[in-house]
Scaffold this motif. Sequence first.
Motif, PDB file in Angstrom:
ATOM      1  N   ALA A  78       9.615  -5.297  12.933  1.00 40.96           N
ATOM      2  CA  ALA A  78       9.617  -4.135  12.050  1.00 40.96           C
ATOM      3  C   ALA A  78       8.264  -3.444  12.121  1.00 40.96           C
ATOM      4  O   ALA A  78       7.242  -4.093  12.324  1.00 40.96           O
ATOM      5  CB  ALA A  78       9.913  -4.579  10.622  1.00 40.96           C
ATOM      6  N   PRO A  79       8.258  -2.134  11.962  1.00 40.88           N
ATOM      7  CA  PRO A  79       6.972  -1.435  11.985  1.00 40.88           C
ATOM      8  C   PRO A  79       6.125  -1.891  10.803  1.00 40.88           C
ATOM      9  O   PRO A  79       6.655  -2.291   9.768  1.00 40.88           O
ATOM     10  CB  PRO A  79       7.350   0.037  11.870  1.00 40.88           C
ATOM     11  CG  PRO A  79       8.717   0.050  11.284  1.00 40.88           C
ATOM     12  CD  PRO A  79       9.374  -1.231  11.714  1.00 40.88           C
ATOM     13  N   PRO A  80       4.829  -1.824  10.930  1.00 40.23           N
ATOM     14  CA  PRO A  80       3.977  -2.280   9.832  1.00 40.23           C
ATOM     15  C   PRO A  80       4.149  -1.398   8.605  1.00 40.23           C
ATOM     16  O   PRO A  80       4.413  -0.204   8.720  1.00 40.23           O
ATOM     17  CB  PRO A  80       2.559  -2.145  10.399  1.00 40.23           C
ATOM     18  CG  PRO A  80       2.681  -1.132  11.485  1.00 40.23           C
ATOM     19  CD  PRO A  80       4.064  -1.293  12.047  1.00 40.23           C
ATOM     20  N   ARG A  81       4.059  -2.002   7.467  1.00 36.30           N
ATOM     21  CA  ARG A  81       4.149  -1.246   6.220  1.00 36.30           C
ATOM     22  C   ARG A  81       2.817  -0.533   6.033  1.00 36.30           C
ATOM     23  O   ARG A  81       1.765  -1.148   6.068  1.00 36.30           O
ATOM     24  CB  ARG A  81       4.416  -2.180   5.053  1.00 36.30           C
ATOM     25  CG  ARG A  81       4.558  -1.438   3.766  1.00 36.30           C
ATOM     26  CD  ARG A  81       5.050  -2.337   2.665  1.00 36.30           C
ATOM     27  NE  ARG A  81       5.068  -1.555   1.438  1.00 36.30           N
ATOM     28  CZ  ARG A  81       4.552  -1.963   0.312  1.00 36.30           C
ATOM     29  NH1 ARG A  81       4.014  -3.151   0.228  1.00 36.30           N
ATOM     30  NH2 ARG A  81       4.599  -1.199  -0.742  1.00 36.30           N
ATOM     31  N   LEU A  82       2.884   0.758   5.837  1.00 31.30           N
ATOM     32  CA  LEU A  82       1.678   1.552   5.704  1.00 31.30           C
ATOM     33  C   LEU A  82       1.210   1.558   4.253  1.00 31.30           C
ATOM     34  O   LEU A  82       2.014   1.563   3.335  1.00 31.30           O
ATOM     35  CB  LEU A  82       1.917   2.981   6.174  1.00 31.30           C
ATOM     36  CG  LEU A  82       2.417   3.114   7.619  1.00 31.30           C
ATOM     37  CD1 LEU A  82       2.688   4.563   7.944  1.00 31.30           C
ATOM     38  CD2 LEU A  82       1.401   2.539   8.575  1.00 31.30           C
ATOM     39  N   SER A  83      -0.079   1.520   4.063  1.00 25.83           N
ATOM     40  CA  SER A  83      -0.637   1.590   2.723  1.00 25.83           C
ATOM     41  C   SER A  83      -1.967   2.324   2.781  1.00 25.83           C
ATOM     42  O   SER A  83      -2.522   2.544   3.851  1.00 25.83           O
ATOM     43  CB  SER A  83      -0.819   0.193   2.135  1.00 25.83           C
ATOM     44  OG  SER A  83      -1.728  -0.540   2.939  1.00 25.83           O
ATOM     45  N   MET A  84      -2.440   2.685   1.631  1.00 27.63           N
ATOM     46  CA  MET A  84      -3.702   3.404   1.561  1.00 27.63           C
ATOM     47  C   MET A  84      -4.538   2.779   0.457  1.00 27.63           C
ATOM     48  O   MET A  84      -4.038   2.442  -0.609  1.00 27.63           O
ATOM     49  CB  MET A  84      -3.444   4.885   1.253  1.00 27.63           C
ATOM     50  CG  MET A  84      -4.694   5.694   1.176  1.00 27.63           C
ATOM     51  SD  MET A  84      -4.403   7.480   1.063  1.00 27.63           S
ATOM     52  CE  MET A  84      -3.716   7.627  -0.568  1.00 27.63           C
TER      53      MET A  84
END
Length: 108
Positions: A78-84
């Motif tokens: 799965a694509p990485p979960r993006l966060s900020m």
Amino acid sequence: MGDGVNIAARLEGIAAPGAICLSEDAYRQVKGRLDLAVTDLGPTKLKNIAESIRVYSLDVGQPAQAKSAQTPGPEKSAPPRLSMVVLPFANIGGDAEQEHFVDGVTRA
């Protein structure tokens, strides 16, 4: 401005009601993520575009056709979960009246 905007405007004009038309470049970027029926309209001459563009029509609301059973390939992760992350703000101006703004942005 530019060819991308012109191509998008022309594709919008040739799309059937309830469908979305994509150029070959745009389709190549999203084809693995779509669960929609796709029709290859082939090379299409668009107004004010010098060369023909291969166009794909996405039929919204129509699920993709089932693919024939093939030998399973390597499993895709799965694509990485993006966060900020937002680091705390500092009142670098030293103005005490702005301190409430710094605190509010940091806590929000």
